[in-house]
Write an enzyme that holds these catalytic residues in place. Sequence first.
Site, PDB file in Angstrom:
ATOM      1  CB  SER A 258      -0.877   0.011   1.248  1.00 63.34           C
ATOM      2  OG  SER A 258      -0.053   0.236   2.386  1.00 63.34           O
ATOM      3  CE  LYS A 259       0.554   8.571  -0.678  1.00 65.29           C
ATOM      4  NZ  LYS A 259       0.981   8.799   0.696  1.00 65.29           N
ATOM      5  NE  ARG A 260      -2.072   3.639   6.152  1.00 69.07           N
ATOM      6  CZ  ARG A 260      -2.930   2.623   6.343  1.00 69.07           C
ATOM      7  NH1 ARG A 260      -2.604   1.606   7.122  1.00 69.07           N
ATOM      8  NH2 ARG A 260      -4.110   2.634   5.773  1.00 69.07           N
ATOM      9  CG  ASP A 263       3.695   7.385   2.432  1.00 62.91           C
ATOM     10  OD1 ASP A 263       4.255   7.570   1.328  1.00 62.91           O
ATOM     11  OD2 ASP A 263       2.525   7.720   2.675  1.00 62.91           O
TER      12      ASP A 263
END
Length: 500
Positions: A258-260, A263
């Site tokens: 995921s984008k998380r 990050d």
Amino acid sequence: MSKKVRVRFAPSPTGALHLGGVRTVLYNYLFAKHHGGEFILRIEDTDQSRYVPGAEQYIYDCLKWCGLEPDESPTHGGPYAPYRQSERKPMYLQYAQKLVDEGNAYYAFDTAEELEQMRNGHGQYDAKKRGSMRNSLSLSAEEVAALKEQGVPYVVRIKMPENETLYLEDMVRGELSFNTSLVDDKVLLKADGMPTYHLAVVVDDYLMKITHAFRGEEWLPSAPVHILLWKYLGWEQDMPLWAHLPLILKPDGNGKLSKRDGDRLGFPVFPLGWTDPKTNDYSAGYKEIGFLPQAFVNMLAVLGWNDGSEQEIFTLDELVQKFQIDRVHTTGAKFDFEKAKWFNTQWIMHTDVTVLAEMAVPFLKEKGVTANAEYLAKVITLIKDRCHLLTDVYTQGAFFFTTPETIDESAIKDKWNEVKQTFFKQWMEGFTALATWDVATLEQNFNDAVAAAGIKKGEVMLPLRVMLVGGKHGPGVFQIAELLGQEETVKRINNALVVL
Ligand code: GLU
């Protein structure tokens, strides 16, 4: 294959296209081109509550950057236009009507509160529950007519059969079976007449003559609904062959990337930079951190597929030649950013320097550097084997563009003395007389000067490097001097002699 191959990528513009989405595009594209077929981009924007401004344009930009241009799309046009589902709204009603007329779908008048209540009782709208809800199966024909007359909003739902097994031959996973009781009576047409994804995807795949449909495995639970719709609409013979592609997983293999995760672990999950219109948060993409699109595409292609050999580096043309959908892995692929960078390093190594120079321009501009193309190409020739990302052209080569403001004195000061000071002064006088300024002449001239001064070459090589570069890094020192030119070399040595 007798029919012309037609595949589609059918994204919903609900946010930035994730790298998993790009891989789906890629596998569709490769399959189409391998079979001399067509690749269609269809925008599935019927769920307008999830529409995100900019997301559609972002899809076009990503496909363009990756070199995966569709043959037909909202912007390219084509014989089955429009390719944006919201613009096809009037087409779907007749099919919903047919399904209702033939008893395969029904009208449902339930309010949001009634639905909520049913779900709180842990129910799903299905064969067991539908009898106690307000729909055209539980109500009389008169009641239904009256509700419609009063303008009570209604949706059309598919009537899922109870406890039947449906089979699907998946091109990646082989034979799959589904029990129809596990799926609820999905809404097909909403109260405003807009179809849901389930109806629109089947109608459009049929009308657009799609022969193969490849999509992420998250769509597997919807497959039974789609299989039934193909059958109920009388199009079973034309149903595309399906492949459900495995997920791209977090580096530890624990669930979908995921984008998380990106990050948290410090890498992008989007191809291009994206500003979330809700939060205004900007996320850099692979392009912005310095990936070559060829490397990005290559990396994605082998994340879940191989050609059966050890080969890992493929051009897009080679991928087109070699791609086979049945060689796509059935299990998810763990994403490994270091490996992704390895692909980029390989591509930098093998890409022509003039092409790299062009690609490096925006990265240098960001640092306030403008360089002439020829000079830049020469710099890149010297440093490319140290570059993993296009941003490294600056980090590895900044000293080629600007005179270092300071030099790492600590690296040479300890062993610095008058003899060395004199040596450099004399060497400079010597090389100003040189008619040619190239690596061989310079090195010879330096060696002669070293011999004449009676010092060891090793003692003055590091100081020379630090004077020119500012630090201990960089390619061959005479190559640096050659490229900097005589004037700049003199200037840097002089500057250094002042501080040493
Ligand atoms: N619109 C769906 C999505 O957003 C497409 C699924 C499919 O390809 O059938 O991914």
